[in-house]
Scaffold this motif. Structure first.
Motif, PDB file in Angstrom:
ATOM      1  N   LYS A  47       0.839  -1.204   0.000  1.00 40.88           N
ATOM      2  CA  LYS A  47       0.000   0.000   0.000  1.00 40.88           C
ATOM      3  C   LYS A  47       0.873   1.254   0.000  1.00 40.88           C
ATOM      4  CE  LYS A  47      -3.527  -2.393   2.735  1.00 40.88           C
ATOM      5  NZ  LYS A  47      -4.184  -2.472   4.067  1.00 40.88           N
ATOM      6  N   GLY A  48       2.112   1.050   0.396  1.00 35.44           N
ATOM      7  CA  GLY A  48       3.070   2.151   0.466  1.00 35.44           C
ATOM      8  C   GLY A  48       4.397   1.623   0.966  1.00 35.44           C
ATOM      9  N   TYR A  80       3.030  -1.862   4.377  1.00 34.80           N
ATOM     10  CA  TYR A  80       4.040  -0.800   4.373  1.00 34.80           C
ATOM     11  C   TYR A  80       5.406  -1.370   4.761  1.00 34.80           C
ATOM     12  CZ  TYR A  80       0.809   3.052   3.610  1.00 34.80           C
ATOM     13  OH  TYR A  80      -0.108   3.916   3.035  1.00 34.80           O
ATOM     14  N   LYS A 137       2.895   6.593   0.000  1.00 35.74           N
ATOM     15  CA  LYS A 137       1.628   5.883  -0.142  1.00 35.74           C
ATOM     16  C   LYS A 137       1.303   5.736  -1.615  1.00 35.74           C
ATOM     17  CE  LYS A 137      -3.320   6.052   0.912  1.00 35.74           C
ATOM     18  NZ  LYS A 137      -4.455   6.881   1.380  1.00 35.74           N
ATOM     19  N   GLU A 139      -0.934   5.847  -4.585  1.00 37.68           N
ATOM     20  CA  GLU A 139      -2.187   6.512  -4.952  1.00 37.68           C
ATOM     21  C   GLU A 139      -2.259   6.594  -6.466  1.00 37.68           C
ATOM     22  OE1 GLU A 139      -2.266  10.343  -3.064  1.00 37.68           O
ATOM     23  OE2 GLU A 139      -2.869   9.533  -1.120  1.00 37.68           O
ATOM     24  N   ASN A 143       3.663   6.714  -6.249  1.00 33.60           N
ATOM     25  CA  ASN A 143       4.129   6.688  -4.862  1.00 33.60           C
ATOM     26  C   ASN A 143       4.220   8.134  -4.367  1.00 33.60           C
ATOM     27  OD1 ASN A 143       4.650   3.784  -4.566  1.00 33.60           O
ATOM     28  ND2 ASN A 143       6.208   4.128  -6.133  1.00 33.60           N
ATOM     29  N   LYS A 146       4.230  11.177   1.912  1.00 36.41           N
ATOM     30  CA  LYS A 146       3.276  11.567   2.955  1.00 36.41           C
ATOM     31  C   LYS A 146       3.949  12.053   4.237  1.00 36.41           C
ATOM     32  CE  LYS A 146      -0.508  10.638   0.681  1.00 36.41           C
ATOM     33  NZ  LYS A 146      -1.515  11.683   0.388  1.00 36.41           N
ATOM     34  N   VAL A 170       2.109   6.176   9.455  1.00 35.03           N
ATOM     35  CA  VAL A 170       1.620   4.959   8.801  1.00 35.03           C
ATOM     36  C   VAL A 170       0.263   4.550   9.380  1.00 35.03           C
ATOM     37  CG1 VAL A 170       2.097   2.534   8.283  1.00 35.03           C
ATOM     38  CG2 VAL A 170       3.960   4.208   8.226  1.00 35.03           C
ATOM     39  N   LEU A 173      -2.325   6.640   7.735  1.00 40.04           N
ATOM     40  CA  LEU A 173      -2.540   6.229   6.344  1.00 40.04           C
ATOM     41  C   LEU A 173      -3.341   4.931   6.260  1.00 40.04           C
ATOM     42  CD1 LEU A 173       0.995   7.065   4.896  1.00 40.04           C
ATOM     43  CD2 LEU A 173      -1.129   8.342   4.529  1.00 40.04           C
TER      44      LEU A 173
END
Length: 197
Positions: A47-48, A80, A137, A139, A143, A146, A170, A173
């Motif tokens: 997810k990141g 993550y 993150k 999106e 990447n 954040k 994190v 997020l």
């Protein structure tokens, strides 16, 4: 107290032009300690990322090693993973050579990639010290940065931590909430860039 380096190190001007929160971080392909090339794109389920610029020789980096391992243990399964990158010139610090990176990772039981930055990725990101963290993150296939800064508020004493900046970022997020503290000052050793990067 950690010893302070008695050398003044000129940071490459491009460091100041590094990423800011909200920027898209471009992917990279760097050599891992197992000899394989690693890119962010390799982690299709992520997810990141928790990208940490760190090294072997710096006492601040050493002080954070167990905490970085703990971050990966806590967040990798949640999407993550930690990606550690050594941006230092091994000609400046023999301890930061690729062979010594492999030894250190084995000694400390690193559970995440530990990449050798031979392409100036640290400069591209705007890393200034070790350790220096960039939380990304995913999106829309990009990447997005954040959080940028320190892991927490107590470099020297893990027991003295009162603010866990990376964990908070994190956690926010993962709950689809905005990151409250987006930037902090990274505390650590100045990076010695490769002359060819």
């Amino acid at each position: 107290m950690f010893p302070v380096e008695n050398k003044t190190i000129a940071l490459n001007p491009t460091v100041e032009d590094g990423y800011e929160v909200g920027d898209e971080a471009t992917d990279f392909s760097l050599k891992n300690i197992d000899g394989k090339m690693v890119s962010l794109a390799d982690f299709s389920a992520a997810k990141g990322f928790i990208v940490v610029f760190t090294c072997n020789h710096c006492p601040f980096s050493k002080a954070y090693e167990d905490r970085i391992v703990a971050l990966d243990a806590k967040y990798s399964s949640k999407g993550y993973p930690v990606i550690a990158i050594n941006p230092n010139d091994p000609a400046a610090y023999e301890e930061d050579s690729f062979e010594n990176m492999k030894k250190r990772a084995a000694e400390k039981g690193f559970t995440y990639p530990y990449l050798l930055d031979e392409k100036g990725i640290g400069q591209q990101y705007g890393a200034a010290r070790t350790p220096h963290v960039f939380v990304l993150k995913k999106e829309g296939g990009k990447n997005i940065v954040k959080y940028i800064g320190a892991i927490d508020d107590s470099a020297q004493d893990p027991a003295g931590v009162s603010k866990k900046y990376v964990e908070s970022a994190v956690d926010n997020l993962l709950q689809d909430k905005p990151v409250v503290t987006k930037t902090t000052k990274a505390i650590g050793c100045s990076i010695r860039w490769r002359s060819d990067s």
